[in-house]
Design a protein around this motif. Structure first.
Motif, PDB file in Angstrom:
ATOM      1  N   GLY A   1      -7.136   6.809  -1.202  1.00 60.26           N
ATOM      2  CA  GLY A   1      -5.738   6.952  -0.828  1.00 60.26           C
ATOM      3  C   GLY A   1      -5.335   8.409  -0.847  1.00 60.26           C
TER       4      GLY A   1
ATOM      5  N   PHE B  94      -0.142   6.461  -0.902  1.00 59.10           N
ATOM      6  CA  PHE B  94      -0.605   5.519   0.114  1.00 59.10           C
ATOM      7  C   PHE B  94      -2.016   5.057  -0.256  1.00 59.10           C
TER       8      PHE B  94
ATOM      9  N   GLN C  34       4.879  10.414  -3.054  1.00 60.40           N
ATOM     10  CA  GLN C  34       4.619   9.231  -2.235  1.00 60.40           C
ATOM     11  C   GLN C  34       3.114   8.970  -2.238  1.00 60.40           C
TER      12      GLN C  34
ATOM     13  N   ASN D  94       0.798  -1.234   0.000  1.00 61.11           N
ATOM     14  CA  ASN D  94       0.000   0.000   0.000  1.00 61.11           C
ATOM     15  C   ASN D  94       0.830   1.285   0.000  1.00 61.11           C
ATOM     16  N   TYR D  95       2.108   1.184  -0.378  1.00 64.04           N
ATOM     17  CA  TYR D  95       2.948   2.382  -0.434  1.00 64.04           C
ATOM     18  C   TYR D  95       3.816   2.355  -1.688  1.00 64.04           C
TER      19      TYR D  95
END
Length: 238
Positions: free
Chosen positions: A107, A94, A92, A67-68
């Motif tokens: 997200g 998520f 970035q 999930n990153y």
């Protein structure tokens, strides 16, 4: 009932200042490297700075965990002359919810943009991503809150809203409509026509199992918006 209410909220919640921007989802695939190439051309009879402007962006994105994901992007700008480096972006992403487990996806993306010398100030933004499928339809929204950093920066928060609705019409190919709405600095009131509002069709699909495209056209519907934006995105997965 919740699912219908959720879709209605997406449509009502979304009424760019970046002509090369997209409306992304939050999906992260661990161990997958994706290479994005984006190009966008702007035409604007009322603004010489935007007329004939051509931007390109090369993006590398890697799924570090389930999930990153971490990304590095380089953008160039060409306006009636040779292309030149415009910005470096650190991104970035998520992922919080998935369609498989929750029926919708969500997200956030955290991005810092380093502008080249005389193109200051830098920019930091957080993007809230929300979307859901509804039969052959998919509705997606990105809400961006940004703050300028460094030389020439202004106080206050910048707000932009992007919305997209697409329909699967043939295999993995989709057609739809998207809107980009830049409301500017929230600390200063402004009229609709002094803000940047654009709308237009979008076409998406897969060329191969690992290569996909996203093409579109937007026209400005407010006085300050760019008259015409043509864009093409290609994404290769490894």
């Amino acid at each position: 009932m919740f699912r219908i209410a959720f879709i209605v909220w997406l449509l009502l919640a979304t009424p760019v200042w970046a002509s090369i921007g997209g409306i992304g989802n939050a999906q992260v695939d661990k161990g997958v490297l994706t290479v994005h190439w984006r190009t966008a051309y702007a035409a604007d009879d009322s603004n010489a700075a935007n007329d004939g402007r051509w931007r390109n962006r090369l993006m590398l994105d890697y799924g570090v965990t389930d999930n990153y994901a971490f990304g590095v992007y380089v953008q160039t700008d060409r306006s009636r002359g040779d292309g030149e480096f415009e910005a470096l972006m650190i991104d970035q992403r998520f992922e919080f919810h998935t369609v498989a487990e929750d029926g919708f996806y969500s997200g956030i993306r955290l991005r810092y943009t380093y502008k080249d010398g005389d193109k200051k100030p830098d920019n930091a933004h957080v993007r809230f991503i929300l979307g859901a499928p509804l039969g052959n339809w998919e509705v997606r929204t990105n809400q961006l809150v940004a703050h300028e950093v460094g030389e020439g920066s202004r106080g206050g928060m910048l707000y932009e809203s992007r919305m997209q609705a697409t329909y699967a019409y043939w295999g993995s190919h989709r057609i739809g409509l998207e809107s980009f709405n830049n409301f500017g600095n929230l600390s200063a009131s402004s009229s609709f026509d002094s803000q940047h509002h654009e709308i237009g069709p979008v076409f998406q699909g897969r060329i191969t199992d690992r290569l996909s495209y996203d093409a579109g056209y937007r026209t400005g519907i407010s006085d300050a918006a760019i008259d015409h934006v043509f864009r093409l995105f290609l994404v290769q997965r490894f």
